[in-house]
Design a protein around this motif. Sequence first.
Motif, PDB file in Angstrom:
ATOM      1  N   ASP A   2       0.877  -1.176   0.000  1.00  9.34           N
ATOM      2  CA  ASP A   2       0.000   0.000   0.000  1.00  9.34           C
ATOM      3  C   ASP A   2       0.908   1.218   0.000  1.00  9.34           C
ATOM      4  O   ASP A   2       1.420   1.636   1.027  1.00  9.34           O
ATOM      5  CB  ASP A   2      -0.891  -0.027   1.240  1.00  9.34           C
ATOM      6  N   GLY A  14      -5.097   4.436  -4.221  1.00  5.73           N
ATOM      7  CA  GLY A  14      -6.514   4.601  -4.481  1.00  5.73           C
ATOM      8  C   GLY A  14      -6.945   6.017  -4.797  1.00  5.73           C
ATOM      9  O   GLY A  14      -8.128   6.298  -4.911  1.00  5.73           O
ATOM     10  N   SER A  52      -0.637  -1.346  -4.548  1.00 11.14           N
ATOM     11  CA  SER A  52      -1.648  -0.302  -4.558  1.00 11.14           C
ATOM     12  C   SER A  52      -0.960   1.056  -4.516  1.00 11.14           C
ATOM     13  O   SER A  52      -0.104   1.307  -3.670  1.00 11.14           O
ATOM     14  CB  SER A  52      -2.576  -0.468  -3.356  1.00 11.14           C
ATOM     15  N   ASP A  54     -13.626   1.190  -1.242  1.00 12.22           N
ATOM     16  CA  ASP A  54     -12.527   0.543  -0.549  1.00 12.22           C
ATOM     17  C   ASP A  54     -13.048  -0.640   0.270  1.00 12.22           C
ATOM     18  O   ASP A  54     -14.039  -0.540   0.983  1.00 12.22           O
ATOM     19  CB  ASP A  54     -11.869   1.569   0.383  1.00 12.22           C
ATOM     20  N   ASP A  68      -9.330  -0.942  -3.390  1.00 14.86           N
ATOM     21  CA  ASP A  68      -8.842   0.146  -2.532  1.00 14.86           C
ATOM     22  C   ASP A  68      -9.349   1.498  -3.006  1.00 14.86           C
ATOM     23  O   ASP A  68      -8.857   2.537  -2.588  1.00 14.86           O
ATOM     24  CB  ASP A  68      -7.318   0.151  -2.497  1.00 14.86           C
ATOM     25  N   GLY A  69     -10.326   1.500  -3.912  1.00 15.10           N
ATOM     26  CA  GLY A  69     -10.865   2.748  -4.432  1.00 15.10           C
ATOM     27  C   GLY A  69     -10.250   3.168  -5.745  1.00 15.10           C
ATOM     28  O   GLY A  69     -10.645   4.203  -6.312  1.00 15.10           O
ATOM     29  N   SER A  70      -9.309   2.414  -6.279  1.00 15.52           N
ATOM     30  CA  SER A  70      -8.634   2.787  -7.516  1.00 15.52           C
ATOM     31  C   SER A  70      -9.586   2.748  -8.713  1.00 15.52           C
ATOM     32  O   SER A  70     -10.499   1.923  -8.778  1.00 15.52           O
ATOM     33  CB  SER A  70      -7.466   1.836  -7.787  1.00 15.52           C
ATOM     34  N   GLY A 109     -10.720   8.089  -4.727  1.00 13.79           N
ATOM     35  CA  GLY A 109     -11.037   6.850  -4.035  1.00 13.79           C
ATOM     36  C   GLY A 109     -10.914   7.067  -2.556  1.00 13.79           C
ATOM     37  O   GLY A 109     -10.794   8.187  -2.086  1.00 13.79           O
ATOM     38  N   THR A 110     -10.975   5.998  -1.826  1.00  9.86           N
ATOM     39  CA  THR A 110     -10.972   6.115  -0.367  1.00  9.86           C
ATOM     40  C   THR A 110      -9.758   5.480   0.269  1.00  9.86           C
ATOM     41  O   THR A 110      -9.706   5.326   1.467  1.00  9.86           O
ATOM     42  CB  THR A 110     -12.228   5.439   0.217  1.00  9.86           C
ATOM     43  N   GLY A 111      -8.759   5.100  -0.535  1.00 13.28           N
ATOM     44  CA  GLY A 111      -7.560   4.498   0.041  1.00 13.28           C
ATOM     45  C   GLY A 111      -6.608   5.557   0.534  1.00 13.28           C
ATOM     46  O   GLY A 111      -6.920   6.722   0.639  1.00 13.28           O
TER      47      GLY A 111
END
Length: 602
Positions: free
Chosen positions: A444, A449, A475, A525, A545-547, A591-593
């Motif tokens: 990560d 994301g 990610s 996510d 992961d929101g990507s 996104g939300t990552g």
Amino acid sequence: MTIRTRRPRRLWLAAAPALALTLVVAGCTATEVASSSASDDTVSAVTEESDDTVVTVANIDTADVTAADVLAGNQDTHDKDDDDEYDLDEATTVTFSGSAATISGEGAVDEGDTVLVSEPGTYVLSGEYTGQVVVSSDADGQVRLVLDGVDIATDAGAAIDVQAADEALIILAEGSDNSLSDASSYADDADANAALYSSADLTVTGTGSLTVTGNGNDGIASSDGLVIQSGTITVDAVDDGIRGKDYLVIRDGDISVTAGGDGLKADNEEEAERGYVLIEGGSTTVDAGDDGIDAFTDVVTTGGTVSIVSGGGSTGAVADSGAKGIVAGVVAVLEGGTIDIDASDDGVHADAYLHLAGADLTVASGDDGVHAEQELQVSDGTVTVTTSYEGLEAEIITISGGTSDIVASEDGVNAAVPGGGASEPESGDLSAQFIVTGGTLVVDGGGAGTANDGAGDGIDINGDWTQTGGTVITSGPYGGGDGAVDADGTVSIDGGVLIALGGLTTDLDMSAQSAVQFSTTGIADGTALTVVDASGSEVGTFTADGSTSITVSTPSVTSGSQYSLIADGSTVATASAGELTVTQGAGGGGGTGGPGGGAPRP
């Protein structure tokens, strides 16, 4: 991609891996470089000090080195299995009361505020004493000091000062509680500068307990080798906690160290086979103002439980402050044991090679989670980096086994040429490598994301990426100059699984193994995702992961075939394998990552 200039520490190795390392330490000018006529492949190094001491380290040419390999090249330890055995019938007893000592037997005399031991033998110490025990024995044979309920406190220097002995033993008698406390300061030229000090090889053994307070400098120190076989040992020192110059070996015991300087240390700078730390077992807890474990040459773990907090830990830490969890001047091999590190700087750092070969390692770091100047290999065990600036960093990084889970605010994995200069393609220097042959790696990276530019990459390689096996789930951000996959050279996949959640800033060489890339509107996510082929057969599963960009390469992906991305039972995207978009300079949806957020899971 970002490569940062580091503050030099001890040695800076200036060439590629070789059959011999010639390290110039404690003293050359910056223009002096050591050389060897024995091999054209010699690695050289320079320091910024003065004096000319040359150390040659042979038979280390790769991070694929085992604990046995390293130890075979190091000085043997002095201790023996029966060191905890002694005969009370033949012992001299020393009973303390205040500043007085009652002695029964040979080899020890009361000199007023000092008991002098002058011969090999066994000496049983008990009672409370406001003085020093000094050992000065020129004869062959062990001097065994059995601590059997003794409290020694002095303001004159070391509580126990072994000035001369063939070998010194501290035996903690069964069921006994013992304590040592020294002076509040030492002269700069003092030989003895620890509460328990030995100029000879020192072994601490037995099943009792020992509390050591180093008021003036170190807690326990030996200017030769130091081995802790057993016992419950608590050390609180204003400088280093436990220090063995030639080596520090912990075989077993329950050890707790609080130190203003380094926690555990070996600092022989003159001899290549010395200056190492070995942990085989027991439970060791370190809270150090500086490095948790600091070895001038090697750090090896084969068992035990180790918990380290250095420099106050990772929370609010300043990058490059210098307080690292584990530092090895040449090579570190973590082959066994459970190791938990919370460091203000690097979690684990090696000036040459680092092999994670079976230990269960957890790191929270204010800088790099795991760093090697030349090569880093993960072949077994678990590696969990919960917090870091960059997670794994070295010039050459090889993942051949184990399970690694990496979280970083910048690059999750960074293969970079040391020295601080970016290795761009036009420079012609693409020596950095990322090699995956097995294991599982979940990364990560910074801005995962999101469409962030400059937040960092999932995996950033200043050279070539070669994968022939294993599973990599990376990610990173989508857009700008960063992404889930970033390499200056080629990315060649010929075996194994690659799942990239985020942008690709370089194309994939799909001549051997194809890939499929999905474009989405941003899946929440934590959503479980599945890739299926046209017949509905599963290709792979992972977690979103929101990507907005997801790339999947497995041996079963066939160029030109159609694949679908399934979320919560519904198809959210379809794509044809072999048609990839490189996102350098492009934008992307949010996104939300992000750092500390939901990293994808296999």
